[in-house]
Design an enzyme around this catalytic site. Structure first.
Site, PDB file in Angstrom:
ATOM      1  N   ARG A   1       1.517 -41.919 -43.569  1.00 18.04           N
ATOM      2  CA  ARG A   1       2.164 -41.603 -42.322  1.00 18.04           C
ATOM      3  C   ARG A   1       3.524 -40.714 -42.649  1.00 18.04           C
ATOM      4  NH1 ARG A   1       2.059 -46.905 -38.349  1.00 18.04           N
ATOM      5  NH2 ARG A   1       0.521 -45.882 -37.248  1.00 18.04           N
TER       6      ARG A   1
ATOM      7  N   LYS B   1      -9.574 -58.429 -32.745  1.00 16.98           N
ATOM      8  CA  LYS B   1      -9.650 -58.902 -31.550  1.00 16.98           C
ATOM      9  C   LYS B   1     -10.401 -58.309 -30.584  1.00 16.98           C
ATOM     10  CE  LYS B   1      -5.374 -61.732 -31.142  1.00 16.98           C
ATOM     11  NZ  LYS B   1      -4.051 -61.325 -30.952  1.00 16.98           N
TER      12      LYS B   1
ATOM     13  N   GLY C   1      -3.896 -46.988 -37.912  1.00 20.62           N
ATOM     14  CA  GLY C   1      -3.639 -47.345 -39.200  1.00 20.62           C
ATOM     15  C   GLY C   1      -4.383 -48.027 -40.182  1.00 20.62           C
TER      16      GLY C   1
ATOM     17  N   GLY D   1      -2.808 -47.694 -31.813  1.00 20.21           N
ATOM     18  CA  GLY D   1      -2.720 -48.055 -30.551  1.00 20.21           C
ATOM     19  C   GLY D   1      -2.577 -46.842 -29.672  1.00 20.21           C
TER      20      GLY D   1
HETATM   21  C1  3PG Z   1       1.782 -48.694 -35.253  1.00 22.74           C
HETATM   22  O1  3PG Z   1       1.982 -49.097 -36.469  1.00 22.74           O
HETATM   23  O2  3PG Z   1       0.551 -48.602 -34.454  1.00 22.74           O
HETATM   24  C2  3PG Z   1       2.870 -47.784 -34.689  1.00 22.74           C
HETATM   25  O3  3PG Z   1       3.738 -47.557 -35.617  1.00 22.74           O
HETATM   26  C3  3PG Z   1       3.558 -48.455 -33.530  1.00 22.74           C
HETATM   27  O4  3PG Z   1       4.045 -49.646 -33.961  1.00 22.74           O
HETATM   28  P1  3PG Z   1       3.850 -50.868 -32.831  1.00 22.74           P
HETATM   29  O5  3PG Z   1       2.515 -51.242 -32.573  1.00 22.74           O
HETATM   30  O6  3PG Z   1       4.719 -52.129 -33.501  1.00 22.74           O
HETATM   31  O7  3PG Z   1       4.866 -50.502 -31.835  1.00 22.74           O
HETATM   32 MG    MG Z   2       0.092 -50.680 -33.762  1.00 25.39          MG
END
Ligand code: 3PG
Ligand code: MG
Length: 399
Positions: A41, A206, A356, A380
């Site tokens: 990232r 999940k 990720g 997400g």
């Molecule tokens: C992730 O790792 O998916 C992003 O950096 C967003 O992080 P978060 O899900 O804690 O908002």
């Molecule tokens: Mg996340």
């Protein structure tokens, strides 16, 4: 939709101007040592930062790391990230030990043209993630005071209605950075008219996290291959015994319903690797899914499953993959993820890796990143994009 881009901003000229860049520097850290275990990232935001440095901007970078609870928490400091960012960027990164306090103010004020500052973790401030508009707005005012223009290059966070993502662009001239543009360009190919067959592979732990995307994708995809911890809830829905594997009991009925409606598009594992315990050295065997012993837990998909999934992937012209097939961090349970990843690289298809964890798996397993069409920095965010949701960070750039 009209989104202004970094090139538009550069064309205006940024020399001597302060440019606030929201990045997603939320990198995985080693639990023991705190070392950065995957800097993907950080590397992904270099094109945007490099262009701003080159153009002589005063670059102020902000990001979250992990999920601290609105107050400083040393284990989530961006300090180590500042060091790594400086190495990769080839210029020193001036680290502010707070986000909008004295350190941040003096660090930003001291920047010369072409210099870079990184503010401490945004989530050390309750205003960043607050549901209260006024509280978020007050924090956004403080952040916006550090920039004459705003660049969003935090694709991984565009699905969050947070101050730095949603409220700051309402306060400053705003553009999309190179990474955000590239991500949206690639993902829009999947929501548009993907070349068929379009095969999606989903894993991870999940079902509840993936339910919305499964619902949204079922009508669109030709095949949906399901592995990872979430497959056991689906297997249970087929009436199978899953031992002590991960199971979301309250999702069994939902999974049964999805299977009934899927028109045979959903492919589940036919064999799994079961272990005595969740441990790297646990005794383990491969069994058929109708033979999972009641005292053991499944930690990976088996070789026959990999063969079946690989055959489906070899036909594909478009592939999206999110979520590991097993506990790939443990060598004994990595073969499923490796096998599926390799099948994706061999397919004559446009492939996108989202998330990720899947991106980290690609690198941790030593696979060649360039053999995938695109590796998204968003987990997400990429899922919500594919669900067709309005993403707050993108919507804010459109206004
Ligand atoms: C992730 O790792 O998916 C992003 O950096 C967003 O992080 P978060 O899900 O804690 O908002
Ligand atoms: Mg996340």
């Amino acid at each position: 939709m009209s989104i202004r881009t970094l090139d538009d901003l550069l064309a205006e000229g940024v020399s001597g101007r302060r440019v606030l860049v929201r990045a997603d520097l939320n990198v995985p850290l080693d639990k023991q040592t705190g070392a950065i275990t995957d800097d993907g990232r950080i590397r992904a935001v270099l094109p945007t930062l490099g262009a701003l440095v080159e153009a002589g901007a005063k670059v102020v970078v902000c990001s979250h790391l992990g999920r601290p609870k609105g107050a400083p928490d040393p284990q989530f400091s961006l300090g180590p990230v500042a060091g790594r960012l400086g190495e990769l960027l080839g210029v020193p990164v001036h680290f502010a030990t707070d986000t909008v306090g004295d350190s941040a103010r003096s660090t930003v004020a001291g920047l010369a043209d072409g210099q870079v500052a990184l503010l401490e973790n945004l989530r050390f401030n309750a205003g960043e993630t607050s549901k209260d508009e006024a509280e978020r707005g007050a924090f956004a005012d403080q952040l916006a005071a550090f920039g004459d223009a705003y660049v969003d290059d935090a694709f991984g966070a565009v699905h969050r209605k947070h101050a730095s993502v949603f409220d700051v662009p309402a306060r400053l001239p705003h553009v999309a950075g190179r990474l955000v543009l590239r991500e949206v360009e690639v993902l829009s190919k999947l929501t548009g008219e993907p070349e068929r067959p379009y095969v999606v592979v989903l894993g991870g732990s999940k079902v509840s996290d993936k339910l919305a995307v499964i619902e949204a994708l079922l009508p669109t995809v030709d095949r949906l291959l399901i592995g990872g911890g979430m497959c056991f809830t689906f297997l249970k829905a087929q009436g199978l015994e899953v031992g002590t594997s991960l199971l979301e009991k309250d999702m069994v009925e939902t999974c049964r319903n999805l299977l009934e409606r899927s028109g045979g598009k959903i492919m589940l594992p036919v064999d799994v690797v079961v272990a005595d315990a969740f441990a790297p050295d646990a005794a383990h065997d491969t069994v058929r899914v109708d033979g999972i012993p009641s005292h053991r837990l499944g930690l990976d998909v088996g070789p026959e499953t990999v063969a079946g999934f690989s055959a489906a992937l070899s036909q594909a012209k478009t592939i999206f993959w999110n979520g590991p097939m097993g506990v790939f961090e443990m060598a004994a349970f990595a073969a499923g993820t490796r096998g599926v990843a390799e099948a994706i690289t061999k397919a004559d298809a446009f492939s996108v890796v989202g998330g990720g964890d899947s991106a980290a798996a690609v690198r941790a397993l030593g696979l060649d990143e360039s053999s995938f069409g695109h590796i998204s920095t968003g987990g997400g965010a990429s899922l919500e994009y594919l669900e067709g949701k309005t993403l707050p960070g993108i919507a804010a750039l459109e206004n």
